[in-house]
Design an enzyme around this catalytic site. Structure first.
Site, PDB file in Angstrom:
ATOM      1  N   HIS A 179      -4.704  -3.274   6.870  1.00  0.00           N
ATOM      2  CA  HIS A 179      -4.171  -3.432   5.505  1.00  0.00           C
ATOM      3  C   HIS A 179      -3.068  -2.411   5.195  1.00  0.00           C
ATOM      4  O   HIS A 179      -1.961  -2.805   4.811  1.00  0.00           O
ATOM      5  CB  HIS A 179      -5.306  -3.397   4.483  1.00  0.00           C
ATOM      6  CG  HIS A 179      -4.843  -3.182   3.088  1.00  0.00           C
ATOM      7  ND1 HIS A 179      -4.054  -4.093   2.409  1.00  0.00           N
ATOM      8  CD2 HIS A 179      -5.018  -2.136   2.232  1.00  0.00           C
ATOM      9  CE1 HIS A 179      -3.782  -3.621   1.207  1.00  0.00           C
ATOM     10  NE2 HIS A 179      -4.349  -2.442   1.077  1.00  0.00           N
ATOM     11  N   HIS A 209      -1.968   5.004   1.861  1.00  0.00           N
ATOM     12  CA  HIS A 209      -2.158   4.763   0.433  1.00  0.00           C
ATOM     13  C   HIS A 209      -3.609   4.609  -0.004  1.00  0.00           C
ATOM     14  O   HIS A 209      -3.935   4.823  -1.166  1.00  0.00           O
ATOM     15  CB  HIS A 209      -1.311   3.568  -0.045  1.00  0.00           C
ATOM     16  CG  HIS A 209      -1.925   2.220   0.203  1.00  0.00           C
ATOM     17  ND1 HIS A 209      -1.632   1.482   1.323  1.00  0.00           N
ATOM     18  CD2 HIS A 209      -2.816   1.485  -0.511  1.00  0.00           C
ATOM     19  CE1 HIS A 209      -2.311   0.346   1.273  1.00  0.00           C
ATOM     20  NE2 HIS A 209      -3.042   0.321   0.177  1.00  0.00           N
ATOM     21  N   GLU A 263      -8.447   7.210  -2.056  1.00  0.00           N
ATOM     22  CA  GLU A 263      -9.383   6.336  -2.766  1.00  0.00           C
ATOM     23  C   GLU A 263     -10.615   6.017  -1.914  1.00  0.00           C
ATOM     24  O   GLU A 263     -11.736   6.048  -2.402  1.00  0.00           O
ATOM     25  CB  GLU A 263      -8.667   5.039  -3.177  1.00  0.00           C
ATOM     26  CG  GLU A 263      -9.518   4.060  -3.975  1.00  0.00           C
ATOM     27  CD  GLU A 263      -9.920   4.569  -5.358  1.00  0.00           C
ATOM     28  OE1 GLU A 263      -9.333   5.572  -5.811  1.00  0.00           O
ATOM     29  OE2 GLU A 263     -10.830   3.973  -5.958  1.00  0.00           O
ATOM     30  N   ASP A 264     -10.402   5.693  -0.644  1.00  0.00           N
ATOM     31  CA  ASP A 264     -11.499   5.130   0.158  1.00  0.00           C
ATOM     32  C   ASP A 264     -12.103   6.061   1.203  1.00  0.00           C
ATOM     33  O   ASP A 264     -13.044   5.688   1.885  1.00  0.00           O
ATOM     34  CB  ASP A 264     -11.016   3.858   0.876  1.00  0.00           C
ATOM     35  CG  ASP A 264     -10.747   2.727  -0.104  1.00  0.00           C
ATOM     36  OD1 ASP A 264     -11.253   2.800  -1.234  1.00  0.00           O
ATOM     37  OD2 ASP A 264     -10.026   1.790   0.252  1.00  0.00           O
ATOM     38  N   ASP A 300       1.153  -3.307  -1.735  1.00  0.00           N
ATOM     39  CA  ASP A 300      -0.300  -3.309  -1.536  1.00  0.00           C
ATOM     40  C   ASP A 300      -0.905  -4.579  -2.148  1.00  0.00           C
ATOM     41  O   ASP A 300      -1.676  -5.301  -1.519  1.00  0.00           O
ATOM     42  CB  ASP A 300      -0.859  -2.045  -2.210  1.00  0.00           C
ATOM     43  CG  ASP A 300      -2.373  -2.030  -2.306  1.00  0.00           C
ATOM     44  OD1 ASP A 300      -3.031  -2.287  -1.279  1.00  0.00           O
ATOM     45  OD2 ASP A 300      -2.899  -1.747  -3.411  1.00  0.00           O
ATOM     46  N   ASP A 304      15.062 -31.111 -11.428  1.00  0.00           N
ATOM     47  CA  ASP A 304      15.786 -30.024 -10.743  1.00  0.00           C
ATOM     48  C   ASP A 304      14.838 -29.168  -9.912  1.00  0.00           C
ATOM     49  O   ASP A 304      14.304 -28.174 -10.360  1.00  0.00           O
ATOM     50  CB  ASP A 304      16.592 -29.173 -11.731  1.00  0.00           C
ATOM     51  CG  ASP A 304      15.811 -28.882 -13.008  1.00  0.00           C
ATOM     52  OD1 ASP A 304      14.760 -29.504 -13.205  1.00  0.00           O
ATOM     53  OD2 ASP A 304      16.249 -28.020 -13.780  1.00  0.00           O
TER      54      ASP A 304
HETATM   55 MN    MN Z   1      -4.630  -1.027  -0.609  1.00  0.00          MN
END
Ligand code: MN
Length: 726
Positions: A53, A77, A81-82, A144, A264
């Site tokens: 990812h 990134h 967070e993880d 992301d 169109d």
């Molecule tokens: Mn991410």
């Protein structure tokens, strides 16, 4: 699996090598290996290693042409967070800039969304951009989200809808605002797929059907335009495409049409070298195909708010198929495709376009910097993006937009003036802060209020930032003052009435009030009092204007009452007792009523009590006035009068009101002592700015009392002097 990841990284590296051969590949590989080790063991929902990812996100960022730091930050990134990694860890390994960007992306990830009305969405979008501080944070966050949307099929249906709505409402509009058409379209189409799969499929199949019907249409039309323009000496590139699915969907919804009714569907881009050639090309295209009237738009002369520039025209193409043609320069084309990111991708070409219309706010930045060095550009973006605004949350998750540097006071008044006026403190992100605390983007602000709050402080005017709060605080003070004004005004008006032998009650009677206020030109009695209070109207002038009207009303009323009530019973004259002659009664028991304490000189009336003789009241005593209209009591009132030459002393009570000031009470007692009047009792109290003194005196007669009253009236700040009950 591991081998697969390595291969993916190498693909990414060669992609970067194409667009940015001077990149620091050694540092980039370290970032990849660091992230890979941190995410080791984590997998995505489709079973692939988690690192795929960040790698795919970095590849999207590379397509945008961003700098090395952005690519490294994209690889890292999700680390903060993880995984257990911190800002400090990232900073130590990859520098402050990368750490700040990763931190920024993490903060955006943590913002909680709830579906709200459009105005809230707009604030939320602005807040995200303001929170990002550095435009690269937003670009990585969009990349992301794009990758997450591309792989959304592995998520639960709930998650798919939730993320798609968020993408549609937040990220696609941000991409649009940053001028990134391609990413915006992809985000919208992916979201639509999950939000309305049936409609998405219908449009997609419809488009495929049209393509079969009109096989070769694109190539044919592209060639015709290209050749025609080249014959006219206009070098160009022509690209045909089918409009994106969501734009067709929106048209169907807005115009309530079926897919078959949407004509169109095709758009052609003609890209040329200069603005002059754009208009040239327009002429050639109108030669080639018939233009549809009213469909021409010149966004070159008047760019869209996001900086978009092109000429749009709709024409009838081969086989009667309508098509839209967009004509633009290469510069405009890059801007439309990549938006703000085009700056990095095509920075080398920037000198060439000096003076041309550019993405509005970026142009302002560029103008302020002669050198368009990417580092400086980023610095400017960090400080300039929404630098004059701050976005914070209410505890319920609503976004409130305030001027930069705003305090919790600004926030409170931004919610409601009642919240500001009863504010007693503030909690920001769970912690109590001082009133002067400067709010930061993304803060959660809670205002503490109390009904017993004394209202805003004048000091607040020195620390607040929003004009809204300033107005509301000023209004509060004006209103507060108004109440003081009303109080003072009423007291002096009442005093003036009494000097004219009238009472406030006479003025407040229905038949008088409306007429008097109309004459005085005030909508309400309070407005009238307030005007006297602040000096806009003198009490004397006011009474002069309306005195006659009140007197007539009072007279009329008295006549009416007299005719309705029996007169006091006429009785023969008797001998004086206790200084009072009771008509027709000799030596009867006489006492002075405590409610009105008459003194010689006052007009008096007697009441025959049950077993206690005659009680003497003043003619203006409220008890007498009330009692004489009571049929059971009215017959018991008899005429009495003062006997001459009486030397007894009588008790009388006075109430004195004056504007609060030092020494006022002393002045009152001095006035009493100066007339050698004995004071038997005194009390004083304060009500706002008014001091009232109540006293009981021993006086010989009403002349003596009158002398004291006029002395008191001349005291500084005297508002009203009135005889009262004991
Ligand atoms: Mn991410």
């Amino acid at each position: 699996m591991e081998q697969n990841v390595t291969r993916l990284y190498e693909e990414f590296e060669s992609q970067v090598r194409l667009s940015n051969p001077a990149a620091d590949f050694e540092r980039m590989r370290r970032a990849f290996e660091f992230a890979d080790s941190l995410h080791a063991g984590q997998t995505r929902r489709d079973g692939s290693p988690y690192i795929t990812h960040p790698l795919a996100t970095a590849a999207i960022v590379a397509e945008l042409g961003l700098d090395d730091d952005s690519l490294i930050a994209a690889l890292l990134h999700d680390c903060i967070e993880d995984t257990a990694t911190t800002h400090a860890d990232v900073e130590k390994l990859f520098g402050r800039d990368v750490a700040d960007i990763v931190d920024g992306v993490t903060k955006l990830t943590r913002v909680q969304y709830t579906s709200k009305e459009e105005e809230q969405m707009e604030n939320l979008r602005k807040m995200l951009m303001a929170m990002a501080r550095d435009i690269r944070v937003i670009l990585i966050k969009i990349a992301d989200r794009l990758h997450n949307m591309r792989t959304m099929e592995y998520q639960t249906p709930e998650k798919q809808r939730e993320k798609s709505r968020e993408t549609m409402e937040i990220y696609a509009p941000i991409a649009h605002r940053l001028g990134m058409q391609r990413i915006k379209w992809e985000l919208e189409d992916l979201s639509l797929y999950f939000l309305d799969t049936v409609a998405y499929q219908e449009i997609k199949q419809g488009l495929e059907g049209r393509e079969r019907e009109n096989a070769g249409f694109f190539r044919r039309t592209e060639n015709r335009i290209r050749e025609h323009l080249r014959d006219g000496n206009c070098e160009c590139e022509v690209y045909g495409r089918v409009k994106h699915i969501y734009s067709i969907y929106r048209k169907m919804m807005a115009q309530n049409k079926t897919f078959q009714e949407i004509l169109d569907l095709y758009a052609f881009r003609v890209v040329v070298d200069s603005i002059a050639e754009c208009f040239h090309a327009l002429g050639h295209i109108h030669e080639l195909f018939n233009p549809i009237p009213g469909k021409f738009k010149d966004y070159i002369t008047l760019p869209k708010p996001n900086g978009y520039q092109s000429i749009h025209t709709s024409v009838i193409g081969d086989g009667g198929i309508p098509l839209e043609v967009q004509i633009r320069t290469w510069e405009m084309h890059q801007q439309a495709e990549y938006g703000v990111a085009a700056h990095w991708k095509y920075k080398r070409g920037l000198e060439r376009v000096e003076g041309e219309e550019k993405f509005a706010w970026i142009r302002r930045l560029l103008e302020s910097q002669q050198e368009s060095d990417p580092q400086e550009f980023v610095q400017a973006l960090k400080t300039d993006m929404f630098a004059d605004e701050v976005f914070v949350f209410t505890p319920k998750g609503d976004v409130v937009n305030l001027p930069a540097g705003a305090t919790p006071i600004d926030f409170a008044y931004g919610i409601h003036s009642a919240v500001g006026n009863s504010m007693t403190g503030a909690i920001v992100n769970g912690r109590i802060v001082p009133y002067s605390h400067a709010l930061q983007n993304g803060d959660i602000v809670e205002v503490l209020t109390s009904k017993s709050s004394k209202g805003p402080s004048r000091d607040w005017l020195n620390i607040i930032k929003s004009p809204e709060a300033r107005n509301k605080i000023r209004q509060w003070f004006k209103k507060e003052k108004r109440e003081e004004n009303i109080l003072h005004g009423r007291v002096s008006f009442e005093s003036e009435l009494r000097r004219n032998n009238l009472t406030l009650a006479d003025f407040l009677r229905d038949d008088v009030l409306t007429k008097a206020l109309k004459k005085l030109a005030y909508p309400t009695a309070d407005d009238f009092y307030a005007a006297i209070g602040y000096g806009g109207m003198s009490a004397q002038k006011a009474v002069n204007k309306i005195r006659d009207d009140i007197q007539i009303a009072v007279k009329t009323r008295k006549t009416e009452e007299k005719s309705e009530l029996p007169a006091p019973r006429p009785v023969p004259r008797g001998k004086p007792v206790s200084g009072v002659v009771v008509e027709g009664l000799d030596n009867c028991l006489v006492k002075f009523a405590r409610c009105c304490t008459p003194v010689p000189g006052d007009s008096i009336i007697g009441f025959i009590t049950r077993g206690y003789g005659v009680s003497v009241h003043r003619g203006d005593c409220q008890n007498y006035i009330k009692s004489r209209s009571n049929p059971e009591e009215s017959g018991r009132w008899i005429s009495v009068e003062w006997a001459n030459g009486e030397s007894d002393v009588f008790s009388a009570s006075l109430s004195v009101a004056f504007i609060r000031r030092a020494g006022a009470i002393l002045d009152v007692t001095n006035a009493v002592a100066g007339l050698k009047i004995r004071m038997t009792q005194m009390s004083a109290r304060e009500d706002g700015n008014v001091t009232s003194v109540h006293m009981t005196l021993s006086v010989k007669n009403s002349d003596e009392l009158g002398a004291l009253i006029s002395r008191l009236q001349n005291l500084e700040g005297a508002l009203e002097i009135r005889r009262t009950e004991a």
